[in-house]
Design an enzyme around this catalytic site. Structure first.
Site, PDB file in Angstrom:
ATOM      1  N   ASP A  39       0.867  -1.185   0.000  1.00 11.36           N
ATOM      2  CA  ASP A  39       0.000   0.000   0.000  1.00 11.36           C
ATOM      3  C   ASP A  39       0.903   1.234   0.000  1.00 11.36           C
ATOM      4  OD1 ASP A  39      -2.153   1.991   0.902  1.00 11.36           O
ATOM      5  OD2 ASP A  39      -3.277   0.128   0.964  1.00 11.36           O
ATOM      6  N   ASN A  92      -5.575  -4.432  -6.612  1.00  9.71           N
ATOM      7  CA  ASN A  92      -6.745  -3.831  -5.950  1.00  9.71           C
ATOM      8  C   ASN A  92      -6.582  -2.336  -5.690  1.00  9.71           C
ATOM      9  OD1 ASN A  92      -9.091  -3.830  -3.851  1.00  9.71           O
ATOM     10  ND2 ASN A  92      -7.280  -3.202  -2.666  1.00  9.71           N
ATOM     11  N   TYR A 158     -12.505   7.803 -13.374  1.00  8.83           N
ATOM     12  CA  TYR A 158     -12.668   6.516 -12.668  1.00  8.83           C
ATOM     13  C   TYR A 158     -13.400   5.523 -13.566  1.00  8.83           C
ATOM     14  CZ  TYR A 158     -13.801   3.319  -8.793  1.00  8.83           C
ATOM     15  OH  TYR A 158     -13.912   2.218  -7.969  1.00  8.83           O
ATOM     16  N   LYS A 162     -11.853   2.068 -15.096  1.00  6.21           N
ATOM     17  CA  LYS A 162     -12.431   0.759 -14.747  1.00  6.21           C
ATOM     18  C   LYS A 162     -12.949   0.031 -15.989  1.00  6.21           C
ATOM     19  CE  LYS A 162     -11.641   0.897 -10.264  1.00  6.21           C
ATOM     20  NZ  LYS A 162     -10.631   0.012  -9.658  1.00  6.21           N
ATOM     21  N   ILE A 191     -19.418  -0.537  -1.967  1.00  2.00           N
ATOM     22  CA  ILE A 191     -18.989  -1.311  -0.796  1.00  2.00           C
ATOM     23  C   ILE A 191     -18.616  -0.336   0.320  1.00  2.00           C
ATOM     24  CG2 ILE A 191     -17.336  -3.035   0.042  1.00  2.00           C
ATOM     25  CD1 ILE A 191     -19.065  -4.113  -2.269  1.00  2.00           C
ATOM     26  N   THR A 193     -16.486   1.095   2.476  1.00  2.00           N
ATOM     27  CA  THR A 193     -15.051   1.235   2.754  1.00  2.00           C
ATOM     28  C   THR A 193     -14.742   2.721   2.926  1.00  2.00           C
ATOM     29  OG1 THR A 193     -14.306   1.616   0.493  1.00  2.00           O
ATOM     30  CG2 THR A 193     -14.573  -0.689   1.156  1.00  2.00           C
TER      31      THR A 193
HETATM   32  P1  NAP Z   1      -9.882   2.218   0.057  1.00  6.04           P
HETATM   33  O1  NAP Z   1     -10.567   1.844   1.313  1.00  6.04           O
HETATM   34  O2  NAP Z   1      -9.613   3.664  -0.225  1.00  6.04           O
HETATM   35  O3  NAP Z   1      -8.544   1.365  -0.069  1.00  6.04           O
HETATM   36  C1  NAP Z   1      -7.658   1.529  -1.137  1.00  6.04           C
HETATM   37  C2  NAP Z   1      -6.249   1.476  -0.616  1.00  6.04           C
HETATM   38  O4  NAP Z   1      -5.356   1.666  -1.747  1.00  6.04           O
HETATM   39  C3  NAP Z   1      -5.941   2.607   0.374  1.00  6.04           C
HETATM   40  O5  NAP Z   1      -5.172   2.121   1.451  1.00  6.04           O
HETATM   41  C4  NAP Z   1      -5.165   3.578  -0.475  1.00  6.04           C
HETATM   42  O6  NAP Z   1      -4.306   4.401   0.245  1.00  6.04           O
HETATM   43  C5  NAP Z   1      -4.406   2.637  -1.372  1.00  6.04           C
HETATM   44  N1  NAP Z   1      -3.829   3.319  -2.526  1.00  6.04           N
HETATM   45  C6  NAP Z   1      -4.244   4.449  -3.137  1.00  6.04           C
HETATM   46  N2  NAP Z   1      -3.418   4.777  -4.131  1.00  6.04           N
HETATM   47  C7  NAP Z   1      -2.433   3.854  -4.139  1.00  6.04           C
HETATM   48  C8  NAP Z   1      -1.269   3.667  -4.908  1.00  6.04           C
HETATM   49  N3  NAP Z   1      -0.922   4.521  -5.882  1.00  6.04           N
HETATM   50  N4  NAP Z   1      -0.497   2.600  -4.654  1.00  6.04           N
HETATM   51  C9  NAP Z   1      -0.810   1.740  -3.663  1.00  6.04           C
HETATM   52  N5  NAP Z   1      -1.898   1.854  -2.894  1.00  6.04           N
HETATM   53  C10 NAP Z   1      -2.697   2.906  -3.129  1.00  6.04           C
HETATM   54  O7  NAP Z   1     -10.752   1.720  -1.197  1.00  6.04           O
HETATM   55  P2  NAP Z   1     -11.602   0.376  -1.442  1.00  6.04           P
HETATM   56  O8  NAP Z   1     -13.005   0.787  -1.495  1.00  6.04           O
HETATM   57  O9  NAP Z   1     -11.157  -0.709  -0.569  1.00  6.04           O
HETATM   58  O10 NAP Z   1     -11.159   0.093  -2.953  1.00  6.04           O
HETATM   59  C11 NAP Z   1     -10.317  -0.985  -3.350  1.00  6.04           C
HETATM   60  C12 NAP Z   1     -10.516  -1.200  -4.836  1.00  6.04           C
HETATM   61  O11 NAP Z   1     -11.877  -1.555  -5.078  1.00  6.04           O
HETATM   62  C13 NAP Z   1     -10.237   0.037  -5.691  1.00  6.04           C
HETATM   63  O12 NAP Z   1      -9.612  -0.349  -6.894  1.00  6.04           O
HETATM   64  C14 NAP Z   1     -11.632   0.569  -5.968  1.00  6.04           C
HETATM   65  O13 NAP Z   1     -11.670   1.336  -7.157  1.00  6.04           O
HETATM   66  C15 NAP Z   1     -12.403  -0.727  -6.082  1.00  6.04           C
HETATM   67  N6  NAP Z   1     -13.845  -0.596  -5.899  1.00  6.04           N
HETATM   68  C16 NAP Z   1     -14.329  -0.071  -4.728  1.00  6.04           C
HETATM   69  C17 NAP Z   1     -15.710   0.043  -4.582  1.00  6.04           C
HETATM   70  C18 NAP Z   1     -16.340   0.604  -3.339  1.00  6.04           C
HETATM   71  O14 NAP Z   1     -17.549   0.921  -3.375  1.00  6.04           O
HETATM   72  N7  NAP Z   1     -15.619   0.736  -2.238  1.00  6.04           N
HETATM   73  C19 NAP Z   1     -16.561  -0.364  -5.619  1.00  6.04           C
HETATM   74  C20 NAP Z   1     -16.018  -0.896  -6.774  1.00  6.04           C
HETATM   75  C21 NAP Z   1     -14.645  -0.996  -6.902  1.00  6.04           C
HETATM   76  P3  NAP Z   1      -4.811   5.901   0.614  1.00  6.04           P
HETATM   77  O15 NAP Z   1      -5.989   5.729   1.525  1.00  6.04           O
HETATM   78  O16 NAP Z   1      -3.620   6.522   1.260  1.00  6.04           O
HETATM   79  O17 NAP Z   1      -5.211   6.538  -0.699  1.00  6.04           O
END
Ligand code: NAP
Length: 252
Positions: A39, A92, A158, A162, A191, A193
Site C-alpha cells: 500500500d 486492488n 474513474y 475501470k 462497498i 469502505t
Molecule cells: P480504500 O478503502 O480507499 O482502499 C484503497 C487502498 O489503496 C488505500 O489504502 C489507499 O491508500 C491505497 N492506494 C491508493 N493509491 C495507491 C497507490 N498509488 N499505490 C498503492 N496503494 C494505493 O478503497 P476500497 O473501497 O477498498 O477500494 C479498493 C478497490 O476496489 C479500488 O480499486 C476501488 O476502485 C475498487 N472498488 C471499490 C468500490 C467501493 O464501493 N468501495 C466499488 C467498486 C470498486 P490511501 O488511503 O492513502 O489513498
C-alpha cells in the site's frame, strides 16, 4: 475458520491497507496463503499485516506505489526471494479521484486516476506475469467496478479507467490462457469502505443503497469471499471474465 483453499500459495495484494484489500488479505490468510501486502498507507498496511499474522498467515508488508513500475518489480522480487515464487496477484489499489463533470475535470486529475487505476495495473501485470510463467500458471484478479460497465456522473476518469481495465484483463487472459494463467476482473457494487465513506454523506449512501437489488451497499468481506474462490483452483475454468459482486446493481 481455516480452509486449505489457498494453502501455501504466494499472493501479492495491492491496496491491502484498507477496505476491500484488507478484507481480501484476511480471507487469504484464513485460506492458508502466504502474503505480500502492499500500500502507500503504511499505517493501514501494518494493521492489515498484524491482522493477517494473528490469523496464522506468513505475511510481509511493503510500501509500494501502484502507479510505479519499479514498485511492482520490487513486490514480485520479494515474493520470489522470500517465499520462492508467485501464484496469485490481486491488483486492488485504486483511488476515487476528483469528482467533477467532464468539462470541469482538470487534466491532471484525469491523469492521476488513470495512472493508478489503469496504467498501474498494466505495470503490475508486466511484473507479475513472468513470475507466474516460471511457476507454470496462476491467477491474476484485477479489481474493476460496476463502473467498468456503466457510467456514473462526475466520475469520468474513474469510469474510463475501470472500463479500460476490463479490456486489459480480457486481452491478457487471451494471451496467457494457454500458459495456465487465469486473469479476471471483479466488479464490486458500492462497498462500505473508507473510499466510499470519505466521498459520500449519509443521504448519498442511502440513495446508492437503493440502486442495488438487495437494497443495501456491500461489505468488503462479501467481495473478499468471492475473490478467494476466484484465486483458487476451484475456479480453474474461469478466465477473461468480468464478474460483478454487486448486490444486483447491474441488473437494471
Ligand atoms: P480504500 O478503502 O480507499 O482502499 C484503497 C487502498 O489503496 C488505500 O489504502 C489507499 O491508500 C491505497 N492506494 C491508493 N493509491 C495507491 C497507490 N498509488 N499505490 C498503492 N496503494 C494505493 O478503497 P476500497 O473501497 O477498498 O477500494 C479498493 C478497490 O476496489 C479500488 O480499486 C476501488 O476502485 C475498487 N472498488 C471499490 C468500490 C467501493 O464501493 N468501495 C466499488 C467498486 C470498486 P490511501 O488511503 O492513502 O489513498
Amino acid at each position: 475458520m481455516a480452509t486449505s483453499l489457498l494453502e501455501n500459495k504466494v499472493a501479492i495484494i495491492t491496496g491491502a491497507g484498507s477496505g476491500i484489500g484488507r478484507a481480501i488479505a484476511n480471507h487469504f490468510a484464513d485460506a492458508g496463503a502466504r502474503l505480500v501486502l502492499s500500500d502507500v498507507d503504511d499505517n493501514g498496511g501494518e494493521i492489515t499485516l498484524a491482522q493477517a499474522r494473528q490469523r496464522g498467515a506468513h505475511a510481509m508488508y511493503l510500501h509500494a506505489d501502484s502507479s510505479q513500475p519499479r514498485d511492482h518489480a520490487m513486490l514480485v522480487r520479494e515474493a520470489v526471494e522470500r517465499w520462492g515464487g508467485l501464484d496469485i496477484a490481486v491488483n486492488n489499489a485504486g483511488i476515487a479521484g476528483t469528482q467533477a463533470p467532464v468539462a470541469e475535470l482538470p487534466p491532471e486529475a484525469w491523469d492521476k486516476v488513470i495512472a493508478v487505476n489503469l496504467t498501474g495495473v498494466f505495470h503490475a501485470m508486466r511484473a507479475q506475469i513472468p513470475a507466474l510463467l516460471v511457476r507454470g500458471g496462476g491467477s491474476i484478479i484485477n479489481i474493476s467496478s460496476i463502473l467498468g460497465q456503466v457510467g456514473f456522473r462526475n466520475a469520468a476518469a474513474y469510469v474510463a479507467a475501470k472500463h479500460g481495465l476490463v479490456g486489459l484483463t480480457q486481452t491478457a487472459a487471451l494471451e496467457y490462457g494457454p500458459k495456465k494463467i487465469r486473469i479476471n476482473a471483479v466488479a464490486p457494487g458500492f462497498i462500505k469502505t473508507p473510499m466510499v465513506e470519505k466521498n459520500l454523506d449519509a443521504a448519498a449512501l442511502g440513495m446508492l443503497a437503493g440502486l442495488h437489488a438487495v437494497g443495501r451497499i456491500g461489505d468488503p468481506a462479501e467481495v473478499a469471499a468471492f475473490v478467494t474462490w476466484l484465486a483458487s483452483d476451484q475456479a480453474s475454468f474461469v478466465t477473461g471474465a468480468y464478474l460483478p459482486v454487486d448486490g444486483g446493481y447491474l441488473a437494471q
